[in-house]
Design an enzyme around this catalytic site. Structure first.
Site, short mmCIF file in Angstrom:
data_model
loop_
_atom_site.label_atom_id
_atom_site.label_comp_id
_atom_site.label_asym_id
_atom_site.label_seq_id
_atom_site.Cartn_x
_atom_site.Cartn_y
_atom_site.Cartn_z
N LYS B 53 0.81 -1.22 0.00
CA LYS B 53 0.00 0.00 0.00
C LYS B 53 0.84 1.27 0.00
CE LYS B 53 -4.38 -1.47 0.47
NZ LYS B 53 -5.53 -0.97 -0.30
N SER B 302 0.98 -9.68 -0.13
CA SER B 302 0.58 -8.27 -0.08
C SER B 302 1.04 -7.51 1.16
CB SER B 302 -0.93 -8.18 -0.23
OG SER B 302 -1.56 -9.08 0.65
#
Lengths: 327, 327
Positions: B53, B302
């Site tokens: 992110k 992720s």
């Protein structure tokens, strides 16, 4: 007994090429900022079998002649040496028998058997005796977990790699139990005169520190009760002790709570699943037992084999704020 | 609305050079043997802020003009976007406000505040509304967590790197929540015609799979109760949906127990501390939801931000034999 030299580590490194993983390095900006140092971790928890132990075990087996290989080997260990030796035996088609204590964790025993080795049970304190007796009776070659020239040379290859991978290290840290990794690392580092080698051990298992102070091998009364289960040895190997003295290696100690704090740092901040023994050197840095400001420090993360049902509750109990992300 | 293209991912990659980490790759022999495939994991859990992110957040902030930067930005997220944006704001000296639900984990909130961002509380379902209202009233630029061109382009740089690092990938897998990572990855992979891109989501949060089947954005009635806390979104972003449709991206679903099994594999066998969302693509491989025999597969891990008091008890409950070491 002259023991192995740094050229033996070099020979082991050549033999292990393409067999052992060349494990990757890890850094933490936040740690470097906190310690005002550069710390580089060598990820031997990603080694085959989950620990540096595979290096020495495979190298020792690879040095046996065809006859000895066919007869087989025997060792004693309830931990990573057993796993590393069993894996090496599978790869080299050498029958392996390991003497393990009755109360070894099921997971460790299952791992050894999973590699196809045979487990013989014994009382913990009689393991070596039982192993040596089996060797004599069956014609098997004993491969002790650390007091063995080829084992020491093989373990030294992790440090040799780290010293190749990182320029200008000032300090090299490893955990110390029986002294295989530390003695091998000291041999590897003896090719680099500016690198200081320091071993770190739990304060409740401080036989290595006391042995070096007193100039003789100190034997603990009982198996030390440390969370660092890979370091529950009662005394240094003779070959290992001789190398550490000869090369002027220092050993410092850390408290159990510092080991847990370092373990949390490695898991939650650096996202590395390592076993408690692997966190012992970092414990010396975080606790201030070793001052490293302005220095470039290499740390060998010795292994990553954990027994989750035993370890996770202790990690949770000791929960700090190390799971917070950082820059 | 034409949306970003693969050249936007390339621009983002240039901007992020030297800012985002070029994260390392991880392999597992045992997994490859089991799946008869080659699986390469890209470790975005080692990205700054602990998740991919940071890439999109930093890139989006870096594209603002001096005026907008000085006024500040606002977003809404209880997870990694909040952390990544707060860190990016600190690095670029942009004031960041994040609207978080009252019941966000203390650890997530502390992380955001630790980076110097301001947290505003609201009801979970009203977060976006509150954020947009703050943007209007205060003159702050809204930086939504996924439905935003620069965010999508920034997230795509993880896949762009992976495609550079590994030759000849056949298949690229990412988890899918709002679709930022998946859409960005699909854009990055559109430069490689032979690479198929597949998103994986929890079956209890199957809005992306249904949206692509039905050709319209399906909105879940409630926030889905999946262990993969990064994927608790109720619908795809509009830009994200358009890209996935245009590029023919497929989405498959996995059960909660398969996610836990994949998580255990990543922790105990591969020694990687990743969050449950990161285990979702591997769940599709281990469960057989995606057959990959003979293929070279890239998987983006992720993130690695976990809340140990929440997660460890679930890991223990679900204990399997994945903590056994292997070759």
């Amino acid at each position: 007994m002259s023991g192995p030299g740094r050229e033996d580590v070099e020979r082991a490194a050549v033999a292990l090429e393409g067999v052992a993983h060349r494990t990757p390095l890890f850094r933490s900006r936040t740690l470097d900022r906190l310690l005002r140092a550069e710390v580089v971790f060598k990820g031997e928890h990603l080694q085959r079998g989950g620990a540096f132990k595979f290096r020495g075990a495979w190298y020792a087996l690879s040095r046996l002649d065809a006859d000895a290989r066919a007869r087989g080997v025997v060792s004693w260990s309830s931990g990573n040496h057993a796993g590393g030796l069993a894996l090496a035996g599978r790869l080299l088609s050498v029958p392996v028998t390991v003497v393990m204590p009755h109360d070894a964790p099921t997971s460790k025993r299952a791992a050894v058997e999973g590699y196809g080795a045979t487990v013989v049970e014994s009382e913990a304190v009689r393991r070596e005796e039982v192993g040596m007796e089996l060797a004599r009776r069956k014609g098997w070659t004993p491969i002790p977990p650390y007091d063995h020239d080829d084992i020491i040379a093989g373990q030294g290859t992790a440090a040799a790699e780290l010293l190749e991978q990182v320029d200008g290290l000032d300090l090299l840290l490893t955990p110390v139990g029986g002294g295989g990794l530390l003695a091998g690392s000291a041999l590897a580092a003896s090719a680099y005169p500016s690198v200081e080698v320091v071993g770190v051990e739990p304060a409740v298992a401080d036989d290595a520190a006391r042995s070096l102070q007193q100039g003789r091998i100190v034997v603990l009364d009982r198996v030390p009760d440390t969370i660092a289960d890979g370091l529950r040895t009662r005394f240094l190997g003779q070959r290992n002790f001789a190398i550490l003295r000869r090369l002027g290696v220092r050993v410092v100690t850390v408290r159990e709570e510092d080991i847990l704090r370092a373990l949390r740092w490695l898991w939650w901040r650096m996202k590395l699943v390592v076993e408690p023994s692997a966190a012992v050197p970092l414990a010396a840095l975080l606790s201030g037992a070793l001052a490293v400001e302005g220095r470039r420090v290499g740390v060998i993360l010795s292994g990553g084999n954990v027994d989750p049902p035993t370890l996770l509750p202790r990690l949770l109990q000791a929960e700090g704020d190390e799971h917070l992300p950082s820059g």
